[in-house]
Design an enzyme around this catalytic site. Sequence first.
Site, short mmCIF file in Angstrom:
data_model
loop_
_atom_site.label_atom_id
_atom_site.label_comp_id
_atom_site.label_asym_id
_atom_site.label_seq_id
_atom_site.Cartn_x
_atom_site.Cartn_y
_atom_site.Cartn_z
N GLU A 128 56.97 56.59 70.70
CA GLU A 128 58.04 56.82 71.59
C GLU A 128 57.78 55.94 72.91
OE1 GLU A 128 58.03 60.83 72.38
OE2 GLU A 128 58.67 61.62 70.50
N HIS A 260 51.30 65.18 74.64
CA HIS A 260 52.15 65.00 75.86
C HIS A 260 53.19 66.11 75.93
CE1 HIS A 260 54.11 63.20 72.39
NE2 HIS A 260 55.41 63.58 72.94
N ARG A 279 52.91 70.27 67.26
CA ARG A 279 53.02 71.24 68.17
C ARG A 279 51.73 71.89 68.50
NH1 ARG A 279 58.06 71.16 65.95
NH2 ARG A 279 59.77 70.45 67.29
#
Length: 401
Positions: A128, A260, A279
Amino acid sequence: MKRLTGMVQNYAWGSTTALPRLLGQRPTGEPQAELWLGAHPSTPSQYGDTPLDQAITEDPALVGAAAARQFGSRLPFLLKVLAADQPLSLQAHPSREQAEDGFGREEAAGVARDAKERTYRDDWPKPEALCAVGEFHALCGFRDAEQTWDLFGRLGVRGLCDLAAPLRDLGGAAGIAQVFVGFLQLPDAADLVRRVAHAAEAYADDHHADEDDDLGRLSRTAVELDSYYPGDPGVLAALLLNRVELHKNQAIFLPAGNLHAYLSGTGVEIMANSDNVLRGGLTRKHIDLDELRRIVDFTPGFLGLVAATEDTAGVWSYATPAPEFALWRVEATGHDQGLNLVLPGDGGGRVVLVVSGQLTLGGENGELVLSQGQSAFVTAQEPAISVSGSGTAFVGAPGVR
């Protein structure tokens, strides 16, 4: 070249005002978190009257020859506007090899693709990049182990340094990994989280002028996260990360393995067209700690901002190593027609999003006027698209051409 109609995603962490303001719509009072522009199979944008994924399946040449050869009949990226009023979960994304391996294992085990305990929804990586359109706060990568050990000591919370001792004794990636996993496996973490948040709040109250020092940033993070996720061990794990503040037009890149969490703000995000998210806290969703530990890169350090390079007058590129996408920012002032602004990304299918002002795209097949919040898909067969008007646009395209 046709107008593109994106889809708004209503997640609880979203802003009630940012996307309506961009799109020129009246707020509904509900949080609106993301605007998706692309060909994601679950929520494709409308390309004229046709879903974009369908149009590309029927004619892969729309995305460009190089992208079609490498990625098949799909748009390899997804462009988003992300508007966060609350922190998102701690998360990381796999490399292509890890995604293919993990997806294959879960397929062989018969785990339904829509199961809550499913980790790999597809066999793609998900690098990303995010460019801020205003002030934006994020956690990104691990702080130096010795520095974090020192900050924990200065915070002065009983028991915290005992748990964090590997930061001092092992240091580096090994110490960070051991402490990270230990925090997430901590039984009855709520009491320690509460005491850390109280100590952080006391420090913040006593040091208003120094809130941007290292301990001030750590304290601010602890207080913010505890207010949304009280007692969550992910609050402790998050304190191992660097806190990063982006200003308008500054960008970060998040490669595979980078842990992050976005905290607050609005930005234009581009990513590989994947749903693979692992996660690590600050969420009620499934956490596979063993798999997360396998794919996270615990090496300390912040990769730094992605440099914005002015390729030609009015066109800035944000270069990353991701083959799935490339990102540009186009600035037209209304007084630069003589500069012959040309839309970047020739040779690939491009998503164009205007974030301010009004721009006109011109090509052999005519013109398309885009106002703030409007977008278009420009096919790979349409080179030399001119840009005129006054405004700012972001352009996403495949990273291979």
